[in-house]
Design a protein around this motif. Sequence first.
Motif, PDB file in Angstrom:
ATOM      1  N   SER A  36       0.822  -1.217   0.000  1.00 34.15           N
ATOM      2  CA  SER A  36       0.000   0.000   0.000  1.00 34.15           C
ATOM      3  C   SER A  36       0.852   1.262   0.000  1.00 34.15           C
ATOM      4  O   SER A  36       0.376   2.334  -0.387  1.00 34.15           O
ATOM      5  N   GLN A  37       2.114   1.152   0.415  1.00 37.06           N
ATOM      6  CA  GLN A  37       2.999   2.309   0.512  1.00 37.06           C
ATOM      7  C   GLN A  37       4.009   2.386  -0.627  1.00 37.06           C
ATOM      8  O   GLN A  37       4.868   3.266  -0.628  1.00 37.06           O
ATOM      9  N   SER A  38       3.905   1.490  -1.585  1.00 35.09           N
ATOM     10  CA  SER A  38       4.894   1.414  -2.659  1.00 35.09           C
ATOM     11  C   SER A  38       4.285   1.820  -3.993  1.00 35.09           C
ATOM     12  O   SER A  38       3.255   1.268  -4.409  1.00 35.09           O
ATOM     13  N   VAL A  39       4.934   2.765  -4.675  1.00 34.91           N
ATOM     14  CA  VAL A  39       4.444   3.182  -5.990  1.00 34.91           C
ATOM     15  C   VAL A  39       4.543   2.046  -6.999  1.00 34.91           C
ATOM     16  O   VAL A  39       3.864   2.063  -8.033  1.00 34.91           O
ATOM     17  N   SER A  40       5.352   1.049  -6.716  1.00 34.84           N
ATOM     18  CA  SER A  40       5.490  -0.087  -7.629  1.00 34.84           C
ATOM     19  C   SER A  40       4.216  -0.917  -7.703  1.00 34.84           C
ATOM     20  O   SER A  40       4.039  -1.708  -8.635  1.00 34.84           O
ATOM     21  N   TYR A  41       3.333  -0.746  -6.708  1.00 35.81           N
ATOM     22  CA  TYR A  41       2.110  -1.545  -6.658  1.00 35.81           C
ATOM     23  C   TYR A  41       0.869  -0.719  -6.996  1.00 35.81           C
ATOM     24  O   TYR A  41      -0.249  -1.124  -6.675  1.00 35.81           O
ATOM     25  N   GLY A 154      -4.177   4.502  -3.589  1.00 32.22           N
ATOM     26  CA  GLY A 154      -5.486   4.616  -2.957  1.00 32.22           C
ATOM     27  C   GLY A 154      -5.422   4.587  -1.447  1.00 32.22           C
ATOM     28  O   GLY A 154      -6.460   4.637  -0.784  1.00 32.22           O
ATOM     29  N   PHE A 155      -4.206   4.514  -0.888  1.00 28.76           N
ATOM     30  CA  PHE A 155      -4.029   4.482   0.558  1.00 28.76           C
ATOM     31  C   PHE A 155      -3.200   5.679   1.008  1.00 28.76           C
ATOM     32  O   PHE A 155      -2.330   6.165   0.281  1.00 28.76           O
ATOM     33  N   SER A 156      -3.472   6.123   2.233  1.00 27.46           N
ATOM     34  CA  SER A 156      -2.751   7.252   2.796  1.00 27.46           C
ATOM     35  C   SER A 156      -1.351   6.827   3.221  1.00 27.46           C
ATOM     36  O   SER A 156      -1.158   5.696   3.692  1.00 27.46           O
ATOM     37  N   PRO A 157      -0.348   7.700   3.091  1.00 26.77           N
ATOM     38  CA  PRO A 157       0.994   7.365   3.579  1.00 26.77           C
ATOM     39  C   PRO A 157       0.972   7.076   5.075  1.00 26.77           C
ATOM     40  O   PRO A 157       0.457   7.862   5.868  1.00 26.77           O
ATOM     41  N   SER A 158       1.501   5.926   5.474  1.00 28.63           N
ATOM     42  CA  SER A 158       1.515   5.531   6.878  1.00 28.63           C
ATOM     43  C   SER A 158       2.512   4.404   7.066  1.00 28.63           C
ATOM     44  O   SER A 158       2.630   3.521   6.212  1.00 28.63           O
ATOM     45  N   THR A 159       3.209   4.432   8.185  1.00 26.66           N
ATOM     46  CA  THR A 159       4.155   3.356   8.487  1.00 26.66           C
ATOM     47  C   THR A 159       3.486   2.168   9.157  1.00 26.66           C
ATOM     48  O   THR A 159       4.056   1.076   9.179  1.00 26.66           O
TER      49      THR A 159
END
Length: 344
Positions: A36-41, A154-159
């Motif tokens: 969800s945090q990777s532009v590759s996906y 589609g997801f907010s940046p979050s660790t």
Amino acid sequence: MTVTGEDSELGTDPLDPPLMAPLRRDLTWPQVQLRSQSVSYRDDPELRRIRATAAIRRGTRMTKVLSAAQVAGHLGGWLPYGFCYRSCDLEHLRDPAELALLRTDGSVDSEVTFALRWRATDPIDYEVPASPAQPGLAALPAHSRVGAMVLGTGFSPSTDDLIPEYVTAGFADLPIPANAQLLAYVPGGDEVVLYTYQPEQHGWLRLAGPRWRGLLGEIPGASPDREYVPCTASASARLVGRIDDKEYEAVADPPGEFRVRALTRAARYPVQTLSRRAEQALWRGVPAWVLQRDETWARLRLLRPEGEAVNLTGARCYERGVYEAWAPVDELADHHIADIAYQL
């Protein structure tokens, strides 16, 4: 937010369908979070299927996290627009510092975080800030952005969290429905309802009791002693409905009530059709909402922000994803009133 196995059955509110991920041995929670945090996906089919489970229904509770300055704007008549979230996906976030990371104007300097909460009038008013609805948003350069970057998944940046995010369709202003609320989140995790919206009067009724009046002092221009705050700004979008062959200004009270806007209860008849009405135009070939205008100038907001459109119009980013510009009225093309119809 709920993550479950493929065969799990949940007893949930049908207006707030849970976010679901089919966890398996080869697809663990850390892997879903990482994707969800990777532009590759961005175009990963499995991640898109997970994202699609976070659906909006008519009546789904929506939340936009605000700064104190934005609260003042909404008290004055701003409408919901831009980045927002389903309220059920934020229920585990009550600490003001955590919620502040979801603000759209880049401010993080307060111990109190505010929010606007309302119920969705229709799912067509919202879209995912990613391709295909907003293909250029994630590629905008950092120097022209405000707030957190847009990942395009589609997801907010979050660790740690998996938070699906939405934008209002085309970054449109949405007519505010009945019983919308302005909230405050204070240290310790308490949620305080400050005001509730009264659509017939077009204003906000104060609900904060004496214990919480001090919170109102953090809002620019707000008076802790004022019980009712009328909206003074003219709205750029409104609801219209029809009864037989006659048109009326309408009020939405989702999920089930859509009525004529009238001060007397006896005149609040249910409408037979409902649509959202706003102005659109092209400027230098770029589609935009017309938010304000006079005989000479028009204030525009880009429907689909991307690099070329921003350069052509010289639009400035005022909030995360929200790009606006002023244009001479005589340069506008295809200037028209757009009616977005809802199915009742």
